[in-house]
Design a protein around this motif. Structure first.
Motif, PDB file in Angstrom:
ATOM      1  N   VAL A   1      41.737  36.627 -17.712  1.00 35.70           N
ATOM      2  CA  VAL A   1      42.272  35.616 -16.794  1.00 35.70           C
ATOM      3  C   VAL A   1      43.358  36.266 -15.929  1.00 35.70           C
ATOM      4  N   PRO A   2      43.281  36.155 -14.620  1.00 37.64           N
ATOM      5  CA  PRO A   2      44.293  36.769 -13.751  1.00 37.64           C
ATOM      6  C   PRO A   2      45.703  36.309 -14.091  1.00 37.64           C
ATOM      7  N   LEU A   3      46.679  37.140 -13.765  1.00 36.91           N
ATOM      8  CA  LEU A   3      48.060  36.913 -14.164  1.00 36.91           C
ATOM      9  C   LEU A   3      48.786  35.943 -13.228  1.00 36.91           C
ATOM     10  N   THR A   4      48.463  34.672 -13.345  1.00 33.27           N
ATOM     11  CA  THR A   4      49.218  33.636 -12.645  1.00 33.27           C
ATOM     12  C   THR A   4      50.573  33.470 -13.324  1.00 33.27           C
ATOM     13  N   ASP A   5      51.447  32.696 -12.715  1.00 32.58           N
ATOM     14  CA  ASP A   5      52.756  32.449 -13.325  1.00 32.58           C
ATOM     15  C   ASP A   5      52.613  31.790 -14.695  1.00 32.58           C
ATOM     16  N   ALA A   6      51.681  30.842 -14.807  1.00 30.31           N
ATOM     17  CA  ALA A   6      51.498  30.149 -16.092  1.00 30.31           C
ATOM     18  C   ALA A   6      50.978  31.104 -17.160  1.00 30.31           C
ATOM     19  N   VAL A   7      50.038  31.972 -16.774  1.00 33.21           N
ATOM     20  CA  VAL A   7      49.512  32.954 -17.732  1.00 33.21           C
ATOM     21  C   VAL A   7      50.625  33.895 -18.180  1.00 33.21           C
ATOM     22  N   LYS A   8      51.431  34.363 -17.252  1.00 29.10           N
ATOM     23  CA  LYS A   8      52.547  35.244 -17.607  1.00 29.10           C
ATOM     24  C   LYS A   8      53.514  34.552 -18.556  1.00 29.10           C
ATOM     25  N   THR A   9      53.768  33.280 -18.316  1.00 24.63           N
ATOM     26  CA  THR A   9      54.673  32.537 -19.194  1.00 24.63           C
ATOM     27  C   THR A   9      54.132  32.501 -20.609  1.00 24.63           C
ATOM     28  N   VAL A  10      52.860  32.183 -20.755  1.00 24.15           N
ATOM     29  CA  VAL A  10      52.260  32.116 -22.099  1.00 24.15           C
ATOM     30  C   VAL A  10      52.354  33.465 -22.798  1.00 24.15           C
ATOM     31  N   LEU A  11      52.005  34.532 -22.100  1.00 24.39           N
ATOM     32  CA  LEU A  11      52.033  35.866 -22.706  1.00 24.39           C
ATOM     33  C   LEU A  11      53.452  36.284 -23.078  1.00 24.39           C
ATOM     34  N   ARG A  12      54.418  35.855 -22.276  1.00 18.28           N
ATOM     35  CA  ARG A  12      55.813  36.250 -22.511  1.00 18.28           C
ATOM     36  C   ARG A  12      56.431  35.501 -23.684  1.00 18.28           C
TER      37      ARG A  12
ATOM     38  N   TYR B   1      51.240  44.128 -18.247  1.00 19.43           N
ATOM     39  CA  TYR B   1      52.258  43.081 -18.210  1.00 19.43           C
ATOM     40  C   TYR B   1      52.890  42.892 -19.593  1.00 19.43           C
ATOM     41  N   LEU B   2      52.070  42.905 -20.637  1.00 18.06           N
ATOM     42  CA  LEU B   2      52.597  42.772 -21.999  1.00 18.06           C
ATOM     43  C   LEU B   2      53.582  43.895 -22.312  1.00 18.06           C
ATOM     44  N   GLU B   3      53.271  45.089 -21.836  1.00 17.41           N
ATOM     45  CA  GLU B   3      54.192  46.220 -22.021  1.00 17.41           C
ATOM     46  C   GLU B   3      55.509  45.953 -21.302  1.00 17.41           C
ATOM     47  N   SER B   4      55.436  45.391 -20.114  1.00 18.49           N
ATOM     48  CA  SER B   4      56.642  45.186 -19.299  1.00 18.49           C
ATOM     49  C   SER B   4      57.589  44.151 -19.899  1.00 18.49           C
ATOM     50  N   VAL B   5      57.063  43.240 -20.715  1.00 14.53           N
ATOM     51  CA  VAL B   5      57.912  42.204 -21.314  1.00 14.53           C
ATOM     52  C   VAL B   5      58.162  42.473 -22.799  1.00 14.53           C
ATOM     53  N   ASN B   6      57.818  43.682 -23.259  1.00 13.52           N
ATOM     54  CA  ASN B   6      58.062  44.095 -24.644  1.00 13.52           C
ATOM     55  C   ASN B   6      57.416  43.147 -25.653  1.00 13.52           C
ATOM     56  N   ALA B   7      56.189  42.733 -25.355  1.00 20.10           N
ATOM     57  CA  ALA B   7      55.468  41.843 -26.267  1.00 20.10           C
ATOM     58  C   ALA B   7      55.029  42.605 -27.521  1.00 20.10           C
ATOM     59  N   ARG B   8      54.734  41.851 -28.554  1.00 20.22           N
ATOM     60  CA  ARG B   8      54.108  42.414 -29.752  1.00 20.22           C
ATOM     61  C   ARG B   8      52.599  42.238 -29.590  1.00 20.22           C
ATOM     62  N   VAL B   9      51.853  43.334 -29.659  1.00 17.87           N
ATOM     63  CA  VAL B   9      50.433  43.290 -29.311  1.00 17.87           C
ATOM     64  C   VAL B   9      49.580  43.937 -30.392  1.00 17.87           C
ATOM     65  N   TRP B  10      48.503  43.247 -30.745  1.00 20.16           N
ATOM     66  CA  TRP B  10      47.408  43.839 -31.504  1.00 20.16           C
ATOM     67  C   TRP B  10      46.229  43.977 -30.554  1.00 20.16           C
ATOM     68  N   ILE B  11      45.580  45.124 -30.574  1.00 17.95           N
ATOM     69  CA  ILE B  11      44.355  45.332 -29.813  1.00 17.95           C
ATOM     70  C   ILE B  11      43.170  45.205 -30.768  1.00 17.95           C
ATOM     71  N   ARG B  12      42.101  44.559 -30.300  1.00 22.00           N
ATOM     72  CA  ARG B  12      40.887  44.476 -31.113  1.00 22.00           C
ATOM     73  C   ARG B  12      39.668  44.856 -30.285  1.00 22.00           C
ATOM     74  N   THR B  13      38.727  45.512 -30.955  1.00 23.67           N
ATOM     75  CA  THR B  13      37.493  45.952 -30.312  1.00 23.67           C
ATOM     76  C   THR B  13      36.326  45.700 -31.253  1.00 23.67           C
ATOM     77  N   VAL B  14      35.334  44.973 -30.783  1.00 21.82           N
ATOM     78  CA  VAL B  14      34.113  44.771 -31.555  1.00 21.82           C
ATOM     79  C   VAL B  14      33.205  45.983 -31.338  1.00 21.82           C
ATOM     80  N   VAL B  15      32.725  46.548 -32.442  1.00 19.83           N
ATOM     81  CA  VAL B  15      31.864  47.730 -32.371  1.00 19.83           C
ATOM     82  C   VAL B  15      30.414  47.307 -32.605  1.00 19.83           C
TER      83      VAL B  15
END
Length: 242
Positions: free
Chosen positions: A110-121, A155-169
């Motif tokens: 989903v593109p980084l609208t203001d609302a999306v950024k708020t949720v991620l932050r 963006y998550l990096e820029s706001v110092n979020a805690r992130v898990w990455i997942r990949t389906v193999v």
């Protein structure tokens, strides 16, 4: 006069243990911008679910707080929760007011609208899918863009979020050590990433495609074995360190 904002909710899972820390109560939102070939929840892509206001949903979720306690919490998933980002931006602070930890599980499409950024932050943590490591494969298997996902991670990096990455193999698609090395090159230098988890492709969602009358592009593809997943996870862990 407008009434309170509502969300389209597909379903709930009361004892989720894989989508965030501790025991989670998971909320599945309707709607997703991707059409992933291996999706096991095609029933969440679109349609009408249960319409709920923030207050109604908070009232429901608070009842389960004794089950997930201080070490668990609520995970907002889907479908794709960020397709309803204005609602999520109101829901998360309301849950925080009740002392409830909130994780957001997103495809990053989903593109980084203001609302999306708020949720991620404001989320306590974000679980981000990095499904493929090339634009071509994103277009072929997801009808989406790797760049949108990487914009989300940046963006998550820029706001110092805690992130898990997942990949389906998926066997025959992204199940080689060379594939894993390419993923690692994309994500290893992001300091916000706490964990990279590989998930095994499975066939449990195939019945949903038949029920919904949707063509299953991976019909006949076998599930990834536990042994192979273990081998690739070990390789991924090493690749992230090197």
């Amino acid at each position: 006069m407008k009434g309170p904002l509502t969300a389209n909710i597909h379903s709930f899972e009361s004892l989720a243990t894989l989508d965030g820390k501790g025991i989670r109560y998971e909320v599945f939102f309707v709607g997703c911008p991707f059409r992933c070939a291996y999706c096991h929840n095609p029933d969440t892509w679109e349609g009408e679910g249960l319409r709920m206001t923030v207050d109604e949903l908070v009232k429901k979720l608070v009842r389960y707080k004794p089950y997930f306690g201080k070490d668990g919490g609520v995970t907002l998933s889907g479908g794709e929760v960020l397709t309803q980002s204005a609602f999520a931006a109101q829901l998360i602070p309301a849950l925080h007011d009740k002392g409830i930890n909130v994780a957001v599980d997103t495809c990053g499409g989903v593109p980084l609208t203001d609302a999306v950024k708020t949720v991620l932050r404001i989320a306590d943590m974000v679980i981000l899918d990095v499904k493929f490591h090339t634009e071509d494969d994103y277009r072929k298997y997801c009808r989406g863009s790797l760049q949108t996902v990487m914009n989300t991670l940046a963006y998550l990096e820029s706001v110092n979020a805690r992130v898990w990455i997942r990949t389906v193999v998926v066997p025959g698609i992204n199940d080689t050590e060379e594939d894993i090395a390419e993923y690692a090159r994309l994500i290893k230098f992001y300091k916000c990433v706490e964990r990279w988890q590989l998930l095994a492709f499975h066939t449990m969602g195939f019945a949903k495609y038949r029920k919904l009358g949707i063509v299953n592009p991976l019909e006949g593809t076998p599930a990834l074995s536990k042994d192979r997943l273990k081998e690739l996870q070990a390789y991924a862990d090493k690749a992230m360190e090197g």
